[in-house]
Design a protein around this motif. Structure first.
Motif, PDB file in Angstrom:
ATOM      1  N   THR A 104      -1.824  -0.929  -4.046  1.00 32.54           N
ATOM      2  CA  THR A 104      -2.783   0.243  -3.973  1.00 32.54           C
ATOM      3  C   THR A 104      -2.032   1.446  -3.962  1.00 32.54           C
ATOM      4  N   SER A 133      -5.451   4.106  -1.968  1.00 34.87           N
ATOM      5  CA  SER A 133      -6.599   2.947  -1.893  1.00 34.87           C
ATOM      6  C   SER A 133      -7.084   2.573  -3.352  1.00 34.87           C
ATOM      7  N   TYR A 134      -6.535   2.992  -4.424  1.00 34.39           N
ATOM      8  CA  TYR A 134      -6.967   2.642  -5.818  1.00 34.39           C
ATOM      9  C   TYR A 134      -5.927   1.271  -6.015  1.00 34.39           C
ATOM     10  N   PRO A 135      -6.567   0.189  -6.529  1.00 32.85           N
ATOM     11  CA  PRO A 135      -5.800  -0.840  -6.962  1.00 32.85           C
ATOM     12  C   PRO A 135      -5.101  -0.615  -8.316  1.00 32.85           C
ATOM     13  N   GLN A 141       0.793  -1.200   0.112  1.00 24.68           N
ATOM     14  CA  GLN A 141      -0.016  -0.123   0.009  1.00 24.68           C
ATOM     15  C   GLN A 141       0.911   1.466  -0.125  1.00 24.68           C
TER      16      GLN A 141
END
Length: 133
Positions: free
Chosen positions: A66, A69-71, A35
């Motif tokens: 990510t 929070s965007y994959p 992340q």
């Protein structure tokens, strides 16, 4: 090129202000998904970061991370580097510039502008990290 990724649209850079995206690698266990968060900075402000030099390789983007929070899918070599930096992270290695994700590769104007700035990006970093796999 492909379609712009939503994370690049959500976190745009101003090409007139010498801005770049930096990638902050968040702490996690080896088996956790990697992340990260983008930081938008101007090179005129002398931000603290390490620039990553690595081979993209021929393998397709298949590893998930990510960013804010965007994959997003990345190539194996970058994935291996990010996992290793996270595992052995010191504060100085947690904020990096990696061209494959920090530049919106699908936005030609941005990509060309950022590529033209690469000499400055590398010369202004505190350290260049070389990932050989």
């Amino acid at each position: 090129m492909g379609k712009q990724h939503p994370v690049h649209i959500k976190y745009p850079i101003d090409l007139k202000k010498n801005e770049i995206r930096l990638l902050e690698i968040l702490p996690g266990l080896w088996s956790d998904i990697v992340q990260c968060e983008f930081r938008i900075v101007s090179l005129d402000d002398n931000p603290s970061y390490a620039a990553l030099s690595y081979a993209w390789g021929d393998a397709p983007p298949e590893f998930d991370i990510t960013i804010n929070s965007y994959p997003i899918k990345i190539r194996p070599n970058l994935f291996a580097a990010l996992r290793r930096f996270r595992a052995f992270s010191t504060q100085k290695y947690s904020v990096i510039w990696a061209d494959a994700v920090c530049i919106d590769q699908a936005f030609t104007l941005e990509r060309n502008h950022q590529v033209s700035m690469m000499g400055t990006i590398y010369s202004k970093c505190q350290e260049v990290l070389i990932w050989m796999g």
